[in-house]
Design a protein around this motif. Structure first.
Motif, PDB file in Angstrom:
ATOM      1  N   ASP A  64       0.835  -1.217   0.000  1.00  0.00           N
ATOM      2  CA  ASP A  64       0.000   0.000   0.000  1.00  0.00           C
ATOM      3  C   ASP A  64       0.863   1.256   0.000  1.00  0.00           C
ATOM      4  O   ASP A  64       0.580   2.213  -0.719  1.00  0.00           O
ATOM      5  CB  ASP A  64      -0.940   0.021   1.214  1.00  0.00           C
ATOM      6  N   ILE A  65       1.914   1.250   0.810  1.00  0.00           N
ATOM      7  CA  ILE A  65       2.809   2.412   0.873  1.00  0.00           C
ATOM      8  C   ILE A  65       3.506   2.604  -0.475  1.00  0.00           C
ATOM      9  O   ILE A  65       3.582   3.723  -0.991  1.00  0.00           O
ATOM     10  CB  ILE A  65       3.850   2.249   2.010  1.00  0.00           C
ATOM     11  N   ILE A  66       3.990   1.518  -1.038  1.00  0.00           N
ATOM     12  CA  ILE A  66       4.664   1.604  -2.339  1.00  0.00           C
ATOM     13  C   ILE A  66       3.718   2.164  -3.391  1.00  0.00           C
ATOM     14  O   ILE A  66       4.094   3.041  -4.173  1.00  0.00           O
ATOM     15  CB  ILE A  66       5.244   0.237  -2.758  1.00  0.00           C
ATOM     16  N   ALA A  67       2.478   1.696  -3.401  1.00  0.00           N
ATOM     17  CA  ALA A  67       1.497   2.198  -4.366  1.00  0.00           C
ATOM     18  C   ALA A  67       1.273   3.697  -4.184  1.00  0.00           C
ATOM     19  O   ALA A  67       1.079   4.431  -5.155  1.00  0.00           O
ATOM     20  CB  ALA A  67       0.175   1.439  -4.215  1.00  0.00           C
ATOM     21  N   GLU A  68       1.334   4.144  -2.945  1.00  0.00           N
ATOM     22  CA  GLU A  68       1.116   5.559  -2.644  1.00  0.00           C
ATOM     23  C   GLU A  68       2.297   6.441  -3.045  1.00  0.00           C
ATOM     24  O   GLU A  68       2.117   7.592  -3.437  1.00  0.00           O
ATOM     25  CB  GLU A  68       0.834   5.711  -1.137  1.00  0.00           C
ATOM     26  N   VAL A  69       3.507   5.903  -2.977  1.00  0.00           N
ATOM     27  CA  VAL A  69       4.685   6.740  -3.237  1.00  0.00           C
ATOM     28  C   VAL A  69       5.295   6.546  -4.627  1.00  0.00           C
ATOM     29  O   VAL A  69       6.161   7.315  -5.028  1.00  0.00           O
ATOM     30  CB  VAL A  69       5.783   6.530  -2.163  1.00  0.00           C
ATOM     31  N   GLU A  70       4.841   5.536  -5.357  1.00  0.00           N
ATOM     32  CA  GLU A  70       5.408   5.295  -6.687  1.00  0.00           C
ATOM     33  C   GLU A  70       4.954   6.372  -7.666  1.00  0.00           C
ATOM     34  O   GLU A  70       3.796   6.777  -7.681  1.00  0.00           O
ATOM     35  CB  GLU A  70       4.987   3.916  -7.210  1.00  0.00           C
ATOM     36  N   GLU A  71       5.870   6.824  -8.501  1.00  0.00           N
ATOM     37  CA  GLU A  71       5.594   7.852  -9.507  1.00  0.00           C
ATOM     38  C   GLU A  71       4.959   7.224 -10.746  1.00  0.00           C
ATOM     39  O   GLU A  71       5.649   6.579 -11.537  1.00  0.00           O
ATOM     40  CB  GLU A  71       6.891   8.562  -9.920  1.00  0.00           C
TER      41      GLU A  71
END
Length: 161
Positions: A56-63
């Protein structure tokens, strides 16, 4: 007014810690990291989310599905996580107990193969790449053993940061 200033200093300290951890993986020095490094960065900051929370965090911070995260996107998300103590570290005594359960013969160490077996086949499974990275950092190079008692302080973070 003193309370507000203290909160600002804390946020500033947190920003410094996040930036330092992020920059360690910013190999191109362009404020960008590969999203595959995000978990390691988060763990190095003393946060231990589940794999689902990490995704979830990765999905939120990925460009824009590029496979990269920019510091400008990562910093506010991670600051909120740290300020809310969202994924607290495991206390040292519990971590020691976990290692001792795995060390059935009470040797004080685990062999890398043993640890790999537990970590890739039980609970939230690590990938072989994650294990290789972890063992590179944790294994005593001379004896090729993981002396877990010596590592406990490295694997836990002072909750007061």
């Amino acid at each position: 007014m003193a309370e507000k200033q203290s909160a600002d200093v804390t946020a500033s300290d947190i920003h410094k810690k996040i930036k330092a951890a992020f920059e360690a993986f910013d190999y191109s020095s362009n404020n960008t990291v590969d999203v595959r490094e995000i978990g390691t960065i988060i763990f190095s900051l003393g946060c231990f989310p589940t794999q689902a929370d990490l995704h979830d965090i990765i999905a939120e911070v990925e460009e824009d599905h590029t496979g990269f995260s920019h510091l400008d996107k990562f910093l506010p998300v991670m600051t909120k996580v740290l300020l809310e103590h969202k994924f607290p570290p495991i206390p040292e005594d519990r971590l020691l107990q976990a290692f001792e359960v795995l060390d059935k013969d009470k040797k004080g160490y685990l062999e890398p193969e043993e640890l790999t077996k537990y970590m890739t086949q039980e609970g939230e499974r690590f990938t072989q790449d994650e294990m290789d990275e972890m063992l590179t950092a944790l294994t005593d190079r001379e004896k090729n053993l993981v002396y877990y008692k010596d590592l406990i302080s490295q694997l836990t973070i002072d909750p007061d940061m």
